[in-house]
Design a protein around this motif. Structure first.
Motif, PDB file in Angstrom:
ATOM      1  N   VAL A   1      41.596  39.265  36.918  1.00  0.00           N
ATOM      2  CA  VAL A   1      40.304  39.924  36.690  1.00  0.00           C
ATOM      3  C   VAL A   1      39.395  39.690  37.893  1.00  0.00           C
ATOM      4  CG1 VAL A   1      38.250  40.017  35.230  1.00  0.00           C
ATOM      5  CG2 VAL A   1      40.514  39.700  34.189  1.00  0.00           C
ATOM      6  N   PRO A   2      38.815  40.732  38.479  1.00  0.00           N
ATOM      7  CA  PRO A   2      37.902  40.551  39.617  1.00  0.00           C
ATOM      8  C   PRO A   2      36.711  39.663  39.233  1.00  0.00           C
ATOM      9  CG  PRO A   2      38.511  42.861  39.393  1.00  0.00           C
ATOM     10  CD  PRO A   2      39.036  42.165  38.168  1.00  0.00           C
ATOM     11  N   GLY A   3      36.404  38.704  40.105  1.00  0.00           N
ATOM     12  CA  GLY A   3      35.287  37.802  39.860  1.00  0.00           C
ATOM     13  C   GLY A   3      35.683  36.449  39.318  1.00  0.00           C
ATOM     14  N   VAL A   4      36.939  36.297  38.867  1.00  0.00           N
ATOM     15  CA  VAL A   4      37.408  35.016  38.329  1.00  0.00           C
ATOM     16  C   VAL A   4      37.926  34.155  39.467  1.00  0.00           C
ATOM     17  CG1 VAL A   4      39.088  33.880  36.835  1.00  0.00           C
ATOM     18  CG2 VAL A   4      37.955  35.979  36.076  1.00  0.00           C
ATOM     19  N   ARG A   5      37.325  32.973  39.634  1.00  0.00           N
ATOM     20  CA  ARG A   5      37.751  32.060  40.698  1.00  0.00           C
ATOM     21  C   ARG A   5      38.934  31.214  40.249  1.00  0.00           C
ATOM     22  NH1 ARG A   5      33.251  28.128  41.946  1.00  0.00           N
ATOM     23  NH2 ARG A   5      32.352  29.887  43.091  1.00  0.00           N
ATOM     24  N   THR A   6      38.805  30.547  39.105  1.00  0.00           N
ATOM     25  CA  THR A   6      39.888  29.714  38.575  1.00  0.00           C
ATOM     26  C   THR A   6      39.986  29.917  37.073  1.00  0.00           C
ATOM     27  OG1 THR A   6      38.442  27.787  38.198  1.00  0.00           O
ATOM     28  CG2 THR A   6      39.550  27.947  40.334  1.00  0.00           C
ATOM     29  N   ALA A   7      41.170  29.669  36.541  1.00  0.00           N
ATOM     30  CA  ALA A   7      41.413  29.740  35.104  1.00  0.00           C
ATOM     31  C   ALA A   7      42.265  28.546  34.708  1.00  0.00           C
ATOM     32  CB  ALA A   7      42.098  31.052  34.721  1.00  0.00           C
ATOM     33  N   ARG A   8      41.892  27.907  33.594  1.00  0.00           N
ATOM     34  CA  ARG A   8      42.590  26.700  33.147  1.00  0.00           C
ATOM     35  C   ARG A   8      42.900  26.804  31.658  1.00  0.00           C
ATOM     36  NH1 ARG A   8      38.265  22.449  34.059  1.00  0.00           N
ATOM     37  NH2 ARG A   8      36.855  24.212  34.196  1.00  0.00           N
TER      38      ARG A   8
END
Length: 379
Positions: free
Chosen positions: A82-89
């Motif tokens: 998704v554009p704008g997402v830096r990191t996901a955990r």
């Protein structure tokens, strides 16, 4: 000569005992608010400290802190695109019992998405964050675990590499953090008998590799359009998105809503009792000196000194009770089984409340004093 001081000295024992009673009542009221602040602080620690901007959770639920949430692990890859997402955990949360040094401790187990999440945000007292995705754990010190201890959870073994302080769940129980894969292995573990029965029936059992997670925490780019990110994820249908503030609101006004109301009612009752005690004490002291008040009026004294005397007595009683509560509180609160948090503004709030209670409590005595007539000195 100060009439209030003179009258207090004449009834010193009763004044001190009444002040002690008011102080203990105020202490109980302050403890109730401190208990609520402690519950809120413990419950929101993970939400506040994790640094997540958005929480991706199961559609139709309010997230893992309010109810059950289960989403496919493959959602992680979708969120990263998704554009704008830096990191996901990935994140998991489960309640369970721990067998520690022969004792059973009830607490919560969370899974950290190593290496994206090593647990640097956890308030460590000693040790370090996770340095490996398997076989390491961070535990709150209240579990009784120490650095280097081995924690056995069903078929999973982990060494404690970090100790935290005030790392508790909403029930005040300690939290233990593992790598996400270890946590999912614990979550999907089944006893040997259950495995044998499932194999005989040719049924498959869930494994940690294919298990679902409770939520995915997102950190956004500084320039990201939060609304657009949320709309994109909400269109998927199987998940929904809550901001960190919405998670807080859901928890505080949902799961803790009734508790908030109960504590507010108990506190109001305790403060009402304090007001009644102050009013009855001042009224009784006024009754006992009706002769002196009549004599003052007979010699032409205005009402001002009489009102001032009664009001000063009420304020002195409130100040004594407040001082006792403030002095005893820090000594008693560490003994409570739940952590109590008393912010400075609460002390100021209770000081203002005591002033109001003293003013209200003095009104009854002032009213009675105004009913006294000068001729009563002759009776």
């Amino acid at each position: 000569m100060n009439l209030a001081v003179k009258d207090i000295r004449a009834n010193l024992a009763r004044f001190l005992l009444t002040g002690l009673g008011v102080g203990l009542t105020l202490l109980a009221a302050m403890s109730m608010t401190g208990l609520y602040h402690g519950i809120v602080s413990d419950a929101l620690a993970i939400i506040d400290d994790s640094g997540a901007d958005l929480w991706v959770i199961q559609a139709g639920t309010e997230g893992p802190f309010a109810e059950g949430s289960s989403i496919d692990r493959r959602t992680l890859a979708r969120t990263l695109s998704v554009p704008g997402v830096r990191t996901a955990r990935q994140f998991t949360l489960q309640s369970r019992r721990f067998d520690i040094h022969g004792n059973t401790v009830r607490g919560s187990l969370i899974g950290l998405d190593f290496p994206a999440d090593r647990g640097e945000w956890i308030p460590l007292l000693a040790g370090r964050p996770l340095a490996a995705g398997r076989g390491e754990a961070i535990a709150d010190e209240s579990t009784g675990l120490r650095l280097g201890d081995e924690l056995r959870l069903d078929g999973t073994r982990c060494v404690v590499v970090g100790l935290a302080r005030h790392y508790l769940d909403s029930s005040g129980n300690p939290v233990v953090a593992l790598g996400i894969n270890d946590a999912l292995d614990v979550q999907t573990h089944r006893p040997a008998d259950a495995v044998a029965i499932a194999r005989a029936a040719r049924r498959s059992l869930p494994s940690g590799r294919g298990a679902n997670v409770a939520a995915i925490m997102l950190e956004l780019e500084d320039s990201a359009d939060v609304a657009e990110v949320r709309r994109t994820i909400d269109r998927w249908g199987d998940v929904t998105v809550l901001s960190a503030e919405e998670q807080r609101t859901v928890f505080l006004y949902g799961r803790l809503g009734r508790l908030r109301g109960q504590i507010l009612m108990f506190t109001a009752v305790l403060l009402l009792v304090s007001a009644v005690v102050i009013a009855v004490t001042i009224y009784t002291m006024t009754l006992e000196k009706q002769h002196e008040i009549a004599l003052l009026k007979l010699i032409g004294s205005p009402n001002g000194p009489i009102v001032s005397m009664i009001l000063q007595q009420a304020l002195a009683l409130g100040a004594l009770g407040y001082g006792i509560a403030v002095l005893l509180g820090p000594l008693i609160w560490p003994l409570f089984p739940r952590r109590l948090v008393q912010p400075p503004q609460d002390f100021l709030m209770f000081a203002a409340i005591v002033l109001v209670l003293c003013g209200v409590g003095a009104l009854l005595g002032i009213w009675k004093a105004m009913q006294v007539e000068a001729r009563e000195v002759l009776s």
